[in-house]
Enzyme design. Structure first.
Site, PDB file in Angstrom:
ATOM      1  N   HIS A   5       0.832  -1.206   0.000  1.00 57.96           N
ATOM      2  CA  HIS A   5       0.000   0.000   0.000  1.00 57.96           C
ATOM      3  C   HIS A   5       0.871   1.263   0.000  1.00 57.96           C
ATOM      4  O   HIS A   5       1.805   1.363   0.798  1.00 57.96           O
ATOM      5  CB  HIS A   5      -0.905  -0.014   1.242  1.00 57.96           C
TER       6      HIS A   5
HETATM    7 CA    CA Z   1       0.597  -0.413  -4.318  1.00 56.25          CA
END
Ligand code: CA
Ligand code: V1S
Ligand code: ZN
Length: 379
Positions: A179
């Site tokens: 992320h």
């Molecule tokens: Ca990513």
């Protein structure tokens, strides 16, 4: 400032300082800056240096890095060394530890890869380049007050802050396995930067953020997009999902410039990875974004199997230059060729190591949920 001309041939620049590949995080650490040298050798062996503008980059200044990071943190990085560090204090105050160790030349390393991203950014702003590439950048986890997940200086945030001086809207796309939390957090409350990360998510996998419900706050509501994926996603499903999400985002957000982080740990067979992507599928995502014809800053990121990282970023350098590399074996002139055995090819099969836990039904629900979010963009 001039922007893309009507010609469909992009002016591509490649920003690199060979010194960046000499830094070492430590013998057991998965992040190997040496992969950047391997990438540069491949790019050169395929003569891609001849078709791009090449720039040897300069380190970012302290003032440039403090446009995002706190003075306390930057001064700490500048002063600290492996011999003098007080590990307990450094760990408590600045998140120094196994993921983000203190190593020789750490400050120079951070300013080097960030300087490359800023040099690449200024070539876009001046209109000299339509696409600028810095494979040493893309360190998306670094925070204002400290490092995180192998990232010390957030070169992406620094570059976007610079772009915001000249462009109304910046789209950030992150196809690293992890992320893009540092970039998301920095622009969470603004509608001028849309962040969009595809990543493995299960609630515990590093950095443990990036579920659907993180969508931004205040004016930034719905301007953060997260695409949480399970283990083992394969080429066709990934590329289809990527296109079906990015197309509506680009047509409704109408970015003036795009920053793409191309982390290579989303490839199959990555040392820290859990997806099944092949190089061509990853490259197809970059090519798709390029097809919108907007100015583009292209950055590296994660990637822990150096031979595949360098294959990927060389392939993507070729894609961005509209060059088709010859099929078959790697050039004989390639230094470190032994790293690429036993196949010595550009496209080894990376796609069948991990069971695919993304059902068709799950991916369809992801797509629908995100399209609903994106519908709210225009009021
Ligand atoms: Ca990513
Ligand atoms: N996954 C993973 C992983 N492996 C390591 C690691 C392994 C050996 C070492 F000597 C040092 C570190 N750390 C992690 C992750 C961080 C992943 C960062 C990805 C960065 C990026 O690709 O997105 C961008 C460049 N860290 C953790 O999982 C945290 C721990 C929870 C477990 C590992 N230990 C070392 C720290 C705490
Ligand atoms: Zn990663």
């Amino acid at each position: 400032y001039s922007q893309l001309t009507s010609s469909n041939v992009s002016h591509v620049s490649y920003h690199y300082n060979p010194e960046v590949s000499n830094y070492h995080y430590g013998p057991h650490h998965p992040m190997k800056p040496f992969r950047l040298l391997l990438t540069d050798h491949l790019v050169s062996a395929y003569k891609l240096h001849e078709v791009m503008d090449l720039y040897q980059t300069t380190p970012a200044s302290k003032e440039q890095m403090m446009k995002f990071h706190s003075p306390e943190y930057i001064e700490f990085l500048q002063k600290v060394s492996p011999d003098t560090v007080n590990r307990a204090t450094a760990s408590r105050e600045f998140n120094i530890g196994d993921d983000c160790p203190i190593f020789d030349g750490l400050y120079q390393y951070g300013s080097m890869y960030s300087g490359s991203s800023l040099d690449a950014t200024s070539k876009l702003i001046s209109g000299i380049s339509d696409i600028s590439i810095n494979w040493s950048g893309g360190l998306h986890h670094a925070k204002k007050y400290g490092p995180s997940g192998f990232c010390y200086i957030n070169d992406i945030v620094l570059s976007i802050l610079e772009l915001l001086k000249y462009y109304p809207r910046v789209l950030y796309i992150d196809i690293d396995l992890h992320h893009g939390d540092g970039v998301q957090e920095a622009f969470y409350t603004t509608d001028r930067v849309m962040t969009c990360s595809f990543h493995k998510y299960n609630g515990t996998f590093f950095p443990a953020t990036g579920n659907f419900n993180e969508v931004g706050i205040g004016r930034g509501k719905n301007f953060a997009v997260n695409v949480p994926l399970r283990d083992g996603i394969e080429d066709e499903n990934y590329v289809k999902l990527f296109k079906s999400i990015m197309e509506p985002i680009i047509s409704s957000f109408q970015p003036s410039v795009i920053v793409q982080q191309c982390g290579a740990d989303s490839l199959g067979c990555d040392r820290l990875g859990c997806f099944n992507l092949n190089i061509k599928a990853h490259g197809a995502c970059v090519k798709y974004i390029q097809s919108f014809g907007l100015p583009m800053l292209v950055l590296g990121g994660g990637g822990y199997t150096p031979r595949n990282v360098s294959r990927l970023w060389c392939h993507e350098t070729a894609v961005l230059n509209n060059v088709e590399l010859p099929n078959g074996k790697l050039p004989d002139t390639l230094p470190y060729k032994s790293f690429f055995g036993p196949d010595f090819s550009m496209h080894p099969n990376l796609g069948d190591r991990i069971e695919n836990r993304n059902t068709k039904k799950y991916l369809e629900s992801v797509r629908i949920r995100i399209l609903e979010q994106v519908r709210f963009l225009n009021g």
